[in-house]
Every structure is written in structure tokens, then in C-alpha cells.
Design an enzyme around this catalytic site. Sequence first.
Site, PDB file in Angstrom:
ATOM      1  CB  SER A  78     154.180 179.973  63.805  1.00  0.00           C
ATOM      2  OG  SER A  78     154.780 179.614  62.594  1.00  0.00           O
TER       3      SER A  78
ATOM      4  CD  GLU B 166     149.922 178.713  64.430  1.00  0.00           C
ATOM      5  OE1 GLU B 166     150.288 179.343  63.431  1.00  0.00           O
ATOM      6  OE2 GLU B 166     150.257 177.542  64.655  1.00  0.00           O
TER       7      GLU B 166
ATOM      8  NE  ARG C 203     148.887 178.815  60.877  1.00  0.00           N
ATOM      9  CZ  ARG C 203     149.327 178.479  59.663  1.00  0.00           C
ATOM     10  NH1 ARG C 203     148.473 178.318  58.663  1.00  0.00           N
ATOM     11  NH2 ARG C 203     150.612 178.277  59.438  1.00  0.00           N
TER      12      ARG C 203
HETATM   13  P1  FAD Z   1     146.646 170.102  69.858  1.00  0.00           P
HETATM   14  O1  FAD Z   1     147.824 170.963  69.932  1.00  0.00           O
HETATM   15  O2  FAD Z   1     146.550 169.003  70.840  1.00  0.00           O
HETATM   16  O3  FAD Z   1     145.325 170.982  69.932  1.00  0.00           O
HETATM   17  C1  FAD Z   1     145.226 172.178  69.205  1.00  0.00           C
HETATM   18  C2  FAD Z   1     143.797 172.710  69.343  1.00  0.00           C
HETATM   19  O4  FAD Z   1     142.899 171.795  68.730  1.00  0.00           O
HETATM   20  C3  FAD Z   1     143.341 172.815  70.795  1.00  0.00           C
HETATM   21  O5  FAD Z   1     142.471 173.938  70.889  1.00  0.00           O
HETATM   22  C4  FAD Z   1     142.556 171.543  71.031  1.00  0.00           C
HETATM   23  O6  FAD Z   1     141.568 171.704  72.031  1.00  0.00           O
HETATM   24  C5  FAD Z   1     141.918 171.340  69.667  1.00  0.00           C
HETATM   25  N1  FAD Z   1     141.654 169.936  69.312  1.00  0.00           N
HETATM   26  C6  FAD Z   1     142.572 168.952  69.131  1.00  0.00           C
HETATM   27  N2  FAD Z   1     141.962 167.816  68.719  1.00  0.00           N
HETATM   28  C7  FAD Z   1     140.646 168.102  68.635  1.00  0.00           C
HETATM   29  C8  FAD Z   1     139.487 167.335  68.285  1.00  0.00           C
HETATM   30  N3  FAD Z   1     139.574 166.048  67.913  1.00  0.00           N
HETATM   31  N4  FAD Z   1     138.271 167.941  68.342  1.00  0.00           N
HETATM   32  C9  FAD Z   1     138.160 169.241  68.722  1.00  0.00           C
HETATM   33  N5  FAD Z   1     139.219 170.009  69.084  1.00  0.00           N
HETATM   34  C10 FAD Z   1     140.441 169.435  69.034  1.00  0.00           C
HETATM   35  N6  FAD Z   1     150.405 174.387  62.005  1.00  0.00           N
HETATM   36  C11 FAD Z   1     150.113 174.781  60.739  1.00  0.00           C
HETATM   37  O7  FAD Z   1     148.968 175.118  60.437  1.00  0.00           O
HETATM   38  N7  FAD Z   1     151.073 174.824  59.772  1.00  0.00           N
HETATM   39  C12 FAD Z   1     152.350 174.461  60.013  1.00  0.00           C
HETATM   40  O8  FAD Z   1     153.181 174.511  59.125  1.00  0.00           O
HETATM   41  C13 FAD Z   1     152.693 174.029  61.328  1.00  0.00           C
HETATM   42  N8  FAD Z   1     153.955 173.679  61.633  1.00  0.00           N
HETATM   43  C14 FAD Z   1     154.271 173.277  62.889  1.00  0.00           C
HETATM   44  C15 FAD Z   1     155.590 172.901  63.158  1.00  0.00           C
HETATM   45  C16 FAD Z   1     155.947 172.475  64.422  1.00  0.00           C
HETATM   46  C17 FAD Z   1     157.372 172.064  64.685  1.00  0.00           C
HETATM   47  C18 FAD Z   1     154.966 172.392  65.445  1.00  0.00           C
HETATM   48  C19 FAD Z   1     155.332 171.882  66.812  1.00  0.00           C
HETATM   49  C20 FAD Z   1     153.651 172.784  65.186  1.00  0.00           C
HETATM   50  C21 FAD Z   1     153.291 173.231  63.909  1.00  0.00           C
HETATM   51  N9  FAD Z   1     151.987 173.636  63.596  1.00  0.00           N
HETATM   52  C22 FAD Z   1     151.666 174.005  62.322  1.00  0.00           C
HETATM   53  C23 FAD Z   1     150.939 173.648  64.638  1.00  0.00           C
HETATM   54  C24 FAD Z   1     150.269 172.271  64.867  1.00  0.00           C
HETATM   55  O9  FAD Z   1     151.048 171.256  64.284  1.00  0.00           O
HETATM   56  C25 FAD Z   1     148.870 172.219  64.266  1.00  0.00           C
HETATM   57  O10 FAD Z   1     148.072 173.234  64.803  1.00  0.00           O
HETATM   58  C26 FAD Z   1     148.199 170.866  64.541  1.00  0.00           C
HETATM   59  O11 FAD Z   1     146.993 170.775  63.815  1.00  0.00           O
HETATM   60  C27 FAD Z   1     147.903 170.623  66.021  1.00  0.00           C
HETATM   61  O12 FAD Z   1     147.539 169.264  66.163  1.00  0.00           O
HETATM   62  P2  FAD Z   1     147.517 168.564  67.597  1.00  0.00           P
HETATM   63  O13 FAD Z   1     146.899 167.219  67.423  1.00  0.00           O
HETATM   64  O14 FAD Z   1     148.845 168.586  68.205  1.00  0.00           O
HETATM   65  O15 FAD Z   1     146.502 169.511  68.376  1.00  0.00           O
HETATM   66  N1  EPU Z   2     162.013 185.359  58.594  1.00  0.00           N
HETATM   67  C1  EPU Z   2     162.792 186.208  59.361  1.00  0.00           C
HETATM   68  N2  EPU Z   2     163.464 185.652  60.423  1.00  0.00           N
HETATM   69  C2  EPU Z   2     163.416 184.329  60.729  1.00  0.00           C
HETATM   70  C3  EPU Z   2     162.620 183.479  59.922  1.00  0.00           C
HETATM   71  C4  EPU Z   2     161.907 184.015  58.866  1.00  0.00           C
HETATM   72  O1  EPU Z   2     162.867 187.391  59.125  1.00  0.00           O
HETATM   73  O2  EPU Z   2     164.051 183.917  61.704  1.00  0.00           O
HETATM   74  C5  EPU Z   2     161.256 185.944  57.468  1.00  0.00           C
HETATM   75  C6  EPU Z   2     161.887 185.643  56.126  1.00  0.00           C
HETATM   76  O3  EPU Z   2     161.907 186.838  55.383  1.00  0.00           O
HETATM   77  C7  EPU Z   2     160.941 184.688  55.458  1.00  0.00           C
HETATM   78  C8  EPU Z   2     159.607 185.023  56.118  1.00  0.00           C
HETATM   79  O4  EPU Z   2     159.951 185.420  57.439  1.00  0.00           O
HETATM   80  O5  EPU Z   2     160.877 184.889  54.088  1.00  0.00           O
HETATM   81  C9  EPU Z   2     158.652 183.850  56.172  1.00  0.00           C
HETATM   82  O6  EPU Z   2     159.270 182.750  56.839  1.00  0.00           O
HETATM   83  P1  EPU Z   2     158.793 181.244  56.623  1.00  0.00           P
HETATM   84  O7  EPU Z   2     158.775 180.912  55.173  1.00  0.00           O
HETATM   85  O8  EPU Z   2     159.588 180.379  57.531  1.00  0.00           O
HETATM   86  O9  EPU Z   2     157.281 181.257  57.053  1.00  0.00           O
HETATM   87  P2  EPU Z   2     156.526 181.884  58.305  1.00  0.00           P
HETATM   88  O10 EPU Z   2     155.661 182.976  57.814  1.00  0.00           O
HETATM   89  O11 EPU Z   2     157.447 182.207  59.418  1.00  0.00           O
HETATM   90  C10 EPU Z   2     154.458 180.337  58.010  1.00  0.00           C
HETATM   91  C11 EPU Z   2     153.578 179.534  58.919  1.00  0.00           C
HETATM   92  C12 EPU Z   2     154.238 178.196  59.208  1.00  0.00           C
HETATM   93  C13 EPU Z   2     154.409 177.448  57.899  1.00  0.00           C
HETATM   94  C14 EPU Z   2     155.307 178.280  56.987  1.00  0.00           C
HETATM   95  C15 EPU Z   2     155.460 177.658  55.618  1.00  0.00           C
HETATM   96  C16 EPU Z   2     152.284 181.086  60.241  1.00  0.00           C
HETATM   97  C17 EPU Z   2     152.098 181.740  61.551  1.00  0.00           C
HETATM   98  N3  EPU Z   2     153.322 180.265  60.132  1.00  0.00           N
HETATM   99  O12 EPU Z   2     155.644 180.622  58.747  1.00  0.00           O
HETATM  100  O13 EPU Z   2     153.365 177.451  60.044  1.00  0.00           O
HETATM  101  O14 EPU Z   2     155.001 176.184  58.098  1.00  0.00           O
HETATM  102  O15 EPU Z   2     154.730 179.597  56.813  1.00  0.00           O
HETATM  103  O16 EPU Z   2     154.278 177.810  54.911  1.00  0.00           O
HETATM  104  O17 EPU Z   2     151.500 181.308  59.328  1.00  0.00           O
HETATM  105  C18 EPU Z   2     152.819 177.025  62.327  1.00  0.00           C
HETATM  106  O18 EPU Z   2     151.705 177.484  62.059  1.00  0.00           O
HETATM  107  O19 EPU Z   2     153.123 176.558  63.447  1.00  0.00           O
HETATM  108  C19 EPU Z   2     153.828 177.001  61.268  1.00  0.00           C
HETATM  109  C20 EPU Z   2     155.076 176.558  61.462  1.00  0.00           C
END
Ligand code: FAD
Ligand code: EPU
Length: 342
Positions: free
Chosen positions: A243, A338, A170
Site C-alpha cells: 500500500s 505509508e 501504522r
Molecule cells: P524497510 O522497508 O527496510 O524499512 C521500513 C522502515 O523501518 C524504515 O523507516 C526503516 O528505517 C525502519 N527499520 C527497518 N529495520 C529497522 C530496525 N531494525 N530498527 C529500526 N528501524 C528499522 N505492511 C503491513 O503492515 N501490512 C501488510 O499487509 C503489508 N503488505 C505488504 C505487501 C507488499 C507486497 C509489500 C512490498 C509491502 C507490504 N507491507 C505491509 C509493508 C512492509 O512489508 C512492512 O512495512 C515491513 O515491516 C517492512 O519491513 P522491511 O524490513 O522491508 O523494512
Molecule cells: N478496493 C478498491 N479498489 C482496488 C482495491 C481495493 O476499491 O483496486 C477497495 C475494496 O472495496 C476493498 C477495500 O478497498 O474492499 C479494501 O481493500 P483490501 O482488502 O485489499 O485492503 P486495503 O485497505 O487496500 C489494507 C492494508 C494492507 C493489508 C490489507 C489486508 C493499509 C494501508 N493497507 O489494504 O496492507 O494487507 O488491508 O488487511 O492499511 C501495506 O500496508 O502495505 C498493506 C498491503
Amino acid sequence: MSKLTGVSLSPNAPLDRRNTFRVSVRAAWLAEIRDATAIPEVLALTRVKNLPFMVLGEGSNVLFTRDFDGLMFAMTNRGIEILEDDGRSARVRAQAGEDWHGLVRWSLAQGLCGLENLSLIPGTVGAAPIQNIGAYGAELSETLETVEAYDREAGKFMRLNREQCGFSYRQSVFKQQPDRWIITAIESRLRRNAPLKLDYAGVREELAAMNVSAPTAKDVSKAVCRLRRRKLPDPAVIGNAGSFFKNPVVLSGQADELRAAHPDLPIFKAPDGKKLSAAWLIEQCGWKGFREGDAAVSDKHALVLVNHGRATGGQIWSLAQRIRDSVREKFGIRLEPEPRIL
Ligand code: FAD
Ligand code: EPU
């Protein structure tokens, strides 16, 4: 509206539909950039050039606590192309305004793998390098070769190789220096026959539930989508940014001490120590499903803060701070948000 080609410039732009928390804020100026070559010209416009600046993608990793009193860029340049293909792997270029999951689907349709574990992550291609998106045992940095960006400090377009991007969990140079870089495109190396990553918890079980015994990259993508749809609230239904905190990385000794006191604490390997589950820490503090007005902690996943309707960014941020304080008091662990908080 401006007369620049490939750009729309609008004053006092509503951002309600441009952030997945669905908070109601505005930007003093919004520039939608369809053609990246127009960037220097837009930045030089007298009416905006001395204003605060930021780039917004789909708004799936930001929390606005107030209106943005400056110039906001939205990269809407589109296009995905294969630059080279030697039959075993291809170098793929995707422009910043493409939808991330659209790129994953496109790559799988071409028979290219490497992005399948990153299926269904919301957001744009241009934002993917900012926090080196990761999920289900994979990170963007494993396939990414080059980031194309405009450097506002140097005033020129640059190409950064993977090492120059400083990727880790991240993290990247782009995240460390917000808004210095405007990412315009990425190039990734995708292979036709890469080994699949099935070891992240739940992936093999999901494939088994799908009755798949010899999975392809497309099967893995499908399994990841099924898992994600089940575990995470859908931002189209309820506002959230995934997250809200990063999983804290601590020294191995500290993880061992915590495990001795809390035998159920999930601990994962990390390159520089041990990664703890922020969701678990938050749930243990009693926050899962907590609601105050419309700001709440998801009852599906303790790491996801949600907006049930009319919460302001300030209310969501104040809830986040209380959660952070209680985790610090109970476990001595400092959680870091995050999303970008504005
Ligand atoms: P924004 O939210 O619009 O911007 C995020 C940051 O990037 C800001 O600082 C912005 O200034 C910058 N930015 C955006 N575009 C550019 C550009 N072209 N040039 C320079 N800077 C830029 N993230 C994960 O890593 N793993 C996950 O599993 C994951 N799951 C998610 C699930 C859900 C339901 C949601 C809502 C979010 C999740 N995220 C996850 C977070 C998010 O999807 C990612 O961080 C994604 O890359 C953000 O993209 P965005 O276009 O919405 O960026
Ligand atoms: N857990 C709890 N309570 C809950 C949910 C999860 O205790 O309500 C515990 C469980 O033990 C589970 C562990 O947390 O095993 C991990 O949960 P999960 O697999 O859902 O993953 P996470 O660590 O919560 C991370 C990323 C996610 C990514 C998933 C899958 C971060 C901060 N988040 O979540 O990314 O999708 O792993 O790889 O690293 C995001 O960045 O926005 C995001 C959704």
C-alpha cells in the site's frame, strides 16, 4: 571492509536489490550488523560517525528518491528462541534480521498461534514494530511484549514494553522518531489455543473455497497467503512497496457526509473515527492501471504503485503526489504515504 567482528562495512554500496521498488540508488556506507553488540562500536567509527544515519531492513516500505549520502545499517542478526513456555503460551524472541514470514511459519510449526493473519507480509522482524504491521484483522501489537533496541539518543541498549512503543494503526514511537532506535529483537507472547480471527473480509470465503470447515491457525495462514497472492502484485515480479498510502481515518460525521454523496464508499470501524478505503478513493479518481513511463498504479490494486522496470524513485514519488492531489480535490481527503520517502 572493517575489522570489527560481526560487522561488514562497505563504501558506495548499491541498494538496487535492497528495496522492493527496485530503484537504483547507492549508500555512501553500508554496515551489515550480524552481532547487535557491535552497534556502539560501529556508530563511533570516525569515518562515519557524523554522517546522516538510517536503518534499512528488506526495503519493502521505503522509496528512495536519491542516493543516501550517509551510514546505512542493515541488521542481519538471526535467531528465534522460546524464552518461556508454560504449556498454554510461550514467550518467543526473534532477532531483527530474521525474515518476518519465516517467524510466522516457525511459530505455526511450534503449534503457537497469534501471527497467522500476518502471514506473507514482506520484510524483517526488526522493521515489524516500526509501523506496527497489520493485515487481515490483526496487528503486531496484539502479541508483542517487548522491543529490544539501541537508543542512539541515550547511547544505550533498552527494552521497551508494549505501552512504551505507542502503537496504533501504522504508527509507533519508532516511526515518529526515525532512526533514534535501532531495533535488535522483539519478544512476543504466542498462545497454543487462541481464538482465530476470521472476520476480515474474504477470510471465511477463502477457507470455504479450501474446503476447510474447522480451521486451524495453519489453515488461516494458508487462506491469508492465497488471498494476498491473488490481490497484491508480487515484488519479486514487479517492484512495489505494498500500500502506498495509509487508509485515511476521519471523524464519523465526515464519513457519513461522504457516504451520503458516494453510497459505495467502503467505510470501516476505527478506534478514533472511521477508516476509509484509500484504494477506493484512488480508483474513483481514475488512477487504477495508469502508467507513465515505468511508474504506474497497479491494475490489480489501486493502492499499490509499481515500477515496471526503470522508474526512478523521483518519478514514482511525483506520480504519488499527483494521486494525492486528485483525491484531495475530488473528496477533500488528504492521503498520507505509508512507506518512508527518502
Ligand atoms: P524497510 O522497508 O527496510 O524499512 C521500513 C522502515 O523501518 C524504515 O523507516 C526503516 O528505517 C525502519 N527499520 C527497518 N529495520 C529497522 C530496525 N531494525 N530498527 C529500526 N528501524 C528499522 N505492511 C503491513 O503492515 N501490512 C501488510 O499487509 C503489508 N503488505 C505488504 C505487501 C507488499 C507486497 C509489500 C512490498 C509491502 C507490504 N507491507 C505491509 C509493508 C512492509 O512489508 C512492512 O512495512 C515491513 O515491516 C517492512 O519491513 P522491511 O524490513 O522491508 O523494512
Ligand atoms: N478496493 C478498491 N479498489 C482496488 C482495491 C481495493 O476499491 O483496486 C477497495 C475494496 O472495496 C476493498 C477495500 O478497498 O474492499 C479494501 O481493500 P483490501 O482488502 O485489499 O485492503 P486495503 O485497505 O487496500 C489494507 C492494508 C494492507 C493489508 C490489507 C489486508 C493499509 C494501508 N493497507 O489494504 O496492507 O494487507 O488491508 O488487511 O492499511 C501495506 O500496508 O502495505 C498493506 C498491503
